[in-house]
Design an enzyme around this catalytic site. Structure first.
Site, PDB file in Angstrom:
ATOM      1  N   GLU A 194       0.835  -1.221   0.000  1.00  0.00           N
ATOM      2  CA  GLU A 194       0.000   0.000   0.000  1.00  0.00           C
ATOM      3  C   GLU A 194       0.860   1.258   0.000  1.00  0.00           C
ATOM      4  OE1 GLU A 194      -2.876  -0.480   3.199  1.00  0.00           O
ATOM      5  OE2 GLU A 194      -3.659  -2.320   2.306  1.00  0.00           O
ATOM      6  N   GLU A 298      -5.159  -7.788  -1.295  1.00  0.00           N
ATOM      7  CA  GLU A 298      -6.056  -7.662  -0.128  1.00  0.00           C
ATOM      8  C   GLU A 298      -7.377  -7.111  -0.628  1.00  0.00           C
ATOM      9  OE1 GLU A 298      -4.965  -5.303   3.350  1.00  0.00           O
ATOM     10  OE2 GLU A 298      -2.893  -5.960   3.168  1.00  0.00           O
TER      11      GLU A 298
END
Ligand code: BMA
Length: 375
Positions: A194, A298
């Protein structure tokens, strides 16, 4: 040539050019010394994309939810299995706090038990992926600390030695994962995830693209060359991005990445669908151009308030945009969970979702022997 002959010739040409066989040219692991199991796993995962998407769950074997409370450490238990009859195809684990020499990770999973769970997942034929929310080596705060850090931990930086100690502790765990014949268990390792967001110290506003790439390259090279880890497939996983250029701004290069992915969470169904419709085509085209394995590293809907989210929202997206795997996050507590458990509102729908032949659970994957047989 008559019409039929022309069609056949065209089809032959298309096949020769690899049209419709996007993954036939898949690159081998970027680690030239990857172990045989690691090499075979990556080749098989590329082939498997055309058969379906593996479903993954973070911390599946360690704990879960039952009747408004947590269960922890029960043998042979997983919420996903209680609902669908099968373990997930992919098992996600998290190494945060291994860098501190702690006996438990940041979510209280004992590393000793985690090692056993990883062994069980591998022995059952599943795939292992590992993330690392490592504390900030510059100031000792958490992964979520956003002080400027990366320049200090790069070679030559004041905190480089500390970062190397963190890597040594993490590498010792990765190197200790062994199958029944003593072979290293292959792991999809997903560091600095991320990074297009700005909530971790390695985030977009916290370091420059050059610093991020240098950190990535140093880390992967150190693990391979100094720690002799050759069981790793490396995953690059973004958060938000709008264009291919955005996605690749901090890409460390084709020789340091095997899996391309992003993380995306649903908070509102139409907005999530829109976000996936924007990101998935980009992910698939970038993966194809770079010969990398695409994955939804994810995803989830915290608390699963929509009883038909699995078949009405996720399934159509995964059928339209085939990725190798889609990993949902942990069932952390009775109000922070991403996989259904018996009695949860979306449990029946999840069962239906896993019955689709394009959704691959451990039951479907185990007979393929991904580590020892070529698909
Ligand atoms: C986050 C949350 C946290 C957890 C972290 C690392 O998304 O689930 O509670 O500590 O992941 O697993």
């Amino acid at each position: 040539m008559n019409f039929c002959q022309k069609l056949t010739a065209l089809a032959t040409l298309a096949l020769a050019m690899g049209v419709g066989r996007a993954h036939a040219q898949a690159a081998p692991p970027t680690d030239p010394a990857a172990t045989p199991e690691t090499k075979l796993l990556l080749a098989n995962l590329h082939s498997l994309v055309s058969r379906g998407t593996m479903f993954g769950h973070q911390d599946a074997l360690a704990y879960g939810i039952t009747q408004g409370k947590m269960w922890k450490g029960d043998a042979h238990r997983a919420d996903v299995k209680s609902v669908s009859g099968s373990y997930p195809g992919v098992f996600g684990w998290e190494l945060g706090h291994i860098e501190l020499d702690s006996a438990r990770n940041l979510d209280a999973v004992p590393f000793g038990r985690m090692k056993e769970y990883i062994g069980e997942g591998y022995a059952g034929g599943g795939v292992i992926t590992i993330s690392w929310h490592l504390d900030n080596p510059h100031n000792g705060k958490t992964a979520w600390d956003t002080a400027r850090t990366v320049p200090f931990i790069l070679p030559g930086g004041a905190d480089h030695a500390k970062y190397v100690t963190y890597l040594d502790r993490m590498a010792a765990f990765l190197g200790s994962l062994k199958g029944s014949k003593g072979e290293a268990i292959p792991v999809i390792f997903r560091p600095f995830h991320e990074h297009t967001g700005s909530w971790f110290w390695w985030g977009q506003k916290e370091c420059t693209p050059a610093e991020f790439k240098a950190l990535w390259q140093f880390t992967v090279t150190y693990l391979r060359q100094q720690k002799n880890l050759h069981n790793l497939l490396i995953a690059y996983s973004a958060a938000d991005f709008n264009t291919e250029a955005d996605y690749l701004e901090r890409y460390p290069g084709d020789e340091f990445v095997d899996v391309l992915g992003f993380d995306d969470y649903c908070r509102d169904v139409p907005r999530f669908q829109q976000s996936m419709e924007q990101k998935m085509p980009l992910l698939l085209s970038i993966s194809q151009a770079h010969h990398k394995l695409p994955a939804l590293t994810e995803f989830g809907y915290d608390g699963l308030p929509d009883p038909t989210w699995w078949t009405k929202t996720m399934l159509p997206l995964l059928l339209k945009y085939p990725v190798s795997y889609a990993l949902t996050w942990r069932n952390g507590d009775p109000v922070h969970y991403f996989a259904p458990f018996p009695g949860q509102a979306s449990a029946a729908d999840f069962k239906l979702f896993t019955k689709n032949k394009k959704i691959l659970m451990e039951k479907q994957i185990a007979p393929l022997h991904l580590y020892t047989k070529t698909l």
